[in-house]
Write an enzyme that holds these catalytic residues in place. Structure first.
Site, PDB file in Angstrom:
ATOM      1  N   ASN A   1      -4.566  -1.682  18.931  1.00  0.00           N
ATOM      2  CA  ASN A   1      -3.375  -1.133  18.282  1.00  0.00           C
ATOM      3  C   ASN A   1      -3.625   0.371  18.151  1.00  0.00           C
ATOM      4  OD1 ASN A   1      -1.331  -0.350  16.596  1.00  0.00           O
ATOM      5  ND2 ASN A   1      -1.744  -1.873  15.003  1.00  0.00           N
TER       6      ASN A   1
ATOM      7  N   ARG B   1      -0.573  -3.747  21.133  1.00  0.00           N
ATOM      8  CA  ARG B   1       0.644  -3.614  20.335  1.00  0.00           C
ATOM      9  C   ARG B   1       1.397  -2.413  20.901  1.00  0.00           C
ATOM     10  NH1 ARG B   1       1.500  -0.939  14.509  1.00  0.00           N
ATOM     11  NH2 ARG B   1       3.673  -1.506  14.287  1.00  0.00           N
TER      12      ARG B   1
ATOM     13  N   HIS C   1       8.189  -4.068  13.242  1.00  0.00           N
ATOM     14  CA  HIS C   1       7.412  -5.120  12.559  1.00  0.00           C
ATOM     15  C   HIS C   1       7.792  -6.514  13.085  1.00  0.00           C
ATOM     16  CE1 HIS C   1       6.889  -2.565   8.619  1.00  0.00           C
ATOM     17  NE2 HIS C   1       5.877  -2.391   9.447  1.00  0.00           N
TER      18      HIS C   1
ATOM     19  N   HIS D   1       8.384  -7.811   4.756  1.00  0.00           N
ATOM     20  CA  HIS D   1       7.077  -7.227   5.094  1.00  0.00           C
ATOM     21  C   HIS D   1       6.994  -5.906   4.346  1.00  0.00           C
ATOM     22  CE1 HIS D   1       3.687  -6.105   7.888  1.00  0.00           C
ATOM     23  NE2 HIS D   1       3.997  -4.970   7.311  1.00  0.00           N
TER      24      HIS D   1
ATOM     25  N   GLY E   1       4.429  -3.039   3.173  1.00  0.00           N
ATOM     26  CA  GLY E   1       3.115  -2.392   3.177  1.00  0.00           C
ATOM     27  C   GLY E   1       3.344  -0.896   3.088  1.00  0.00           C
ATOM     28  N   ASN E   2       2.550  -0.102   3.795  1.00  0.00           N
ATOM     29  CA  ASN E   2       2.848   1.337   3.846  1.00  0.00           C
ATOM     30  C   ASN E   2       4.215   1.547   4.484  1.00  0.00           C
ATOM     31  OD1 ASN E   2       0.603   2.571   2.638  1.00  0.00           O
ATOM     32  ND2 ASN E   2      -0.622   2.100   4.463  1.00  0.00           N
ATOM     33  N   GLY E   3       4.436   0.815   5.558  1.00  0.00           N
ATOM     34  CA  GLY E   3       5.777   0.727   6.138  1.00  0.00           C
ATOM     35  C   GLY E   3       6.361  -0.599   5.667  1.00  0.00           C
TER      36      GLY E   3
ATOM     37  N   ARG F   1       8.027   7.305   3.736  1.00  0.00           N
ATOM     38  CA  ARG F   1       9.317   7.379   4.446  1.00  0.00           C
ATOM     39  C   ARG F   1      10.451   7.064   3.480  1.00  0.00           C
ATOM     40  NH1 ARG F   1       7.777   3.253   9.034  1.00  0.00           N
ATOM     41  NH2 ARG F   1       5.609   3.854   9.019  1.00  0.00           N
TER      42      ARG F   1
ATOM     43  N   MET G   1       0.777   1.980  -3.504  1.00  0.00           N
ATOM     44  CA  MET G   1       1.449   1.225  -4.558  1.00  0.00           C
ATOM     45  C   MET G   1       0.535   0.882  -5.728  1.00  0.00           C
ATOM     46  SD  MET G   1       4.434   0.530  -5.140  1.00  0.00           S
ATOM     47  CE  MET G   1       5.734   0.053  -4.051  1.00  0.00           C
ATOM     48  N   ARG G   2      -0.754   0.676  -5.455  1.00  0.00           N
ATOM     49  CA  ARG G   2      -1.678   0.358  -6.561  1.00  0.00           C
ATOM     50  C   ARG G   2      -1.730   1.514  -7.554  1.00  0.00           C
ATOM     51  NH1 ARG G   2      -5.995  -1.573  -2.284  1.00  0.00           N
ATOM     52  NH2 ARG G   2      -4.912   0.126  -1.279  1.00  0.00           N
TER      53      ARG G   2
ATOM     54  N   GLY H   1       0.711  -5.527   2.598  1.00  0.00           N
ATOM     55  CA  GLY H   1      -0.194  -5.188   1.484  1.00  0.00           C
ATOM     56  C   GLY H   1       0.446  -5.351   0.117  1.00  0.00           C
TER      57      GLY H   1
ATOM     58  N   GLY I   1       3.551  -6.992  -0.574  1.00  0.00           N
ATOM     59  CA  GLY I   1       4.112  -8.337  -0.695  1.00  0.00           C
ATOM     60  C   GLY I   1       3.060  -9.408  -0.934  1.00  0.00           C
TER      61      GLY I   1
ATOM     62  N   GLU J   1      -0.481 -10.194  12.707  1.00  0.00           N
ATOM     63  CA  GLU J   1       0.123  -9.753  13.973  1.00  0.00           C
ATOM     64  C   GLU J   1      -0.870  -9.874  15.126  1.00  0.00           C
ATOM     65  OE1 GLU J   1       0.948  -6.510  11.370  1.00  0.00           O
ATOM     66  OE2 GLU J   1       2.691  -5.961  12.569  1.00  0.00           O
TER      67      GLU J   1
END
Ligand code: ADP
Length: 421
Positions: free
Chosen positions: A23, A107, A196, A224, A226-228, A257, A300-301, A348, A350, A402
């Protein structure tokens, strides 16, 4: 496939494949070596800061051993050569030589309207991926560097491309078109592609496997995050709408974003701040989202901690906005599918944040959804049903995988190709 250069590859070898998953991002190369027979991952890791100062490759072995190798990685070719050197090294490696690698799965971010599923990479396929670089200038060129590198480093090795966009090629026209002049769709292919896709595909299939239900009879919303982050409406197994669009910028609020924003905001800012396309792109892709709102972090943490422990107003605001946007999308997709049977959280955030899952689901009781607080609290990074047994809508957490989809697609396609040669 060239049997001349890979003489040991017999048809019966394919149940016993070792597949390297790559990836490649603009400055990182994530890798996993899959042993398909043992269903294990003997080696995985990432080359970070490719082309930058302080580059390194990390390795995590099946036995939990972790090693970091520092060294100058000037480009993707050097990075992949380094990775291959590590996995065959006597001291840290897990295979004796490169001949043990049967195939490589990549990917690839954008496969345009051409690729509806994974494909064996021929020169023609490579040329198509190059063509779609104009649709994904930040992603496809990096993915291609991995393909070029493997051609050079292990000539003749079978390579497969697995596209982020492929799963969403079933979107109906009214869902994928933007209300801008139609001629621009014809001229540039401007439409919703969605991303995704491999993750949405995996978590929806895996959830049905766990529930022992037929995906062809369900209305599913996959989240989904996560960061994205992106959400997808899946009706009878097919993606019918998804929140990311022409680029991975649209939809939910993400780490850096913006997600959905009035386009007029951007033209206004470009005018007032006298910035060009490049700075505008940086603004909405790298300085916006949770980072831009909270000023605390894109992580997010750290935001959850700042909001709860420090009572930081902007951190709270960011969380409220993130949750509100997610709820609106669930509402939209329930309407799009005339109902919902199953909602799945992944990524991450979710997978790991019970508080965010609860806040998103809190007001959905009117749909007959009964959320199980206790199960939700106890679920981090593992597969679980977090709704009550009688709930009309089932809520689940399913960690994404993935890489497994890429490995399985690669094995299937290479096996099919071997039958044709
Ligand atoms: P990527 O999109 O880069 O693959 P991930 O899926 O790993 O990213 O998600 C990263 C996000 O998940 C970060 O915002 C991180 O803070 C968040 N995350 C990870 N663990 C937790 C946790 N325990 N609670 C809340 N958020 C978490």
């Amino acid at each position: 496939m060239s049997k001349a250069t890979r003489p040991d590859r017999q048809a019966n070898k394919y149940t016993d494949m070792k597949i390297l998953i790559l990836n490649c991002g603009s400055s990182s190369i994530k890798y996993q070596l899959f042993d398909m027979n043992r269903k294990s991952i003997p080696a995985k890791g990432v080359a970070e800061k490719v082309g930058l100062k302080g580059s390194f490759v990390s390795l995590e072995k099946e036995n939990g051993e972790k090693v970091v190798f520092e060294g100058e990685i000037i480009d993707h070719l050097v990075g992949i050569e380094y990775i291959l050197g590590i996995i065959i090294s006597k001291k840290h490696g897990c295979i004796a030589n490169l001949d043990e690698i049967d195939a490589v799965g990549h990917r690839v971010v954008n496969g345009g309207e051409k690729f509806h599923s994974s494909v064996y990479i021929t020169d023609e396929v490579q040329a198509e991926i190059e063509k779609f670089s104009q649709l994904a200038p930040l992603h496809n060129p990096a993915n291609l560097k991995g393909i070029y590198a493997m051609k050079l480093l292990i000539p003749g090795i079978p390579q497969v491309a697995v596209f982020d966009t492929a799963f969403h090629q079933t979107l109906p026209e009214y869902a994928f078109m933007y209300a801008i002049p139609y001629s621009l769709y014809n001229k540039y292919g401007i439409r919703r592609y969605g991303f995704h896709g491999t993750s949405h595909y995996y978590i929806s299939r895996r959830a049905c496997e766990i529930l022992n239900k037929d995906i062809k009879k369900l209305k599913i919303i996959t989240c989904h995050m996560g960061n994205g982050s992106s959400m997808t409406a899946i009706h009878n197994g097919k993606s019918v709408d998804t929140s990311m669009g022409f680029t991975p910028l649209e939809g939910l609020i993400m780490g850096t974003r913006s997600g959905d924003t009035d386009i007029g905001v951007l033209t206004f800012i470009m005018d007032k701040e006298e910035i060009g396309i490049s700075a505008a792109n940086t603004l909405i892709n790298k300085q916006s989202g949770m980072l831009g709102i909270t000023g605390v972090s894109s992580d997010m943490r750290e935001i959850e901690e700042a909001a709860t422990k420090d009572k930081n107003h902007r951190a709270r605001l960011g969380l409220d906005m993130f949750i509100y946007r997610a709820k609106k999308y669930i509402g939209a997709y329930v309407a799009a599918m005339c109902g919902v049977d199953l909602i799945i959280f992944s990524g991450g955030i979710g997978e790991n944040s019970p508080a965010i899952r609860k806040a998103i689901c809190e007001c959905l009781g009117f749909m007959g959804m009964e959320f199980d607080d206790k199960k939700n609290e106890g679920t981090k990074a593992k597969e679980a049903v977090i709704s009550k047994p009688g709930s009309k809508v089932t809520i689940m957490v399913v960690p994404t995988n993935e890489e497994l989809v890429i490995a399985e697609d690669t094995m299937r396609i290479v096996t099919e190709m071997s039958g044709k040669t």
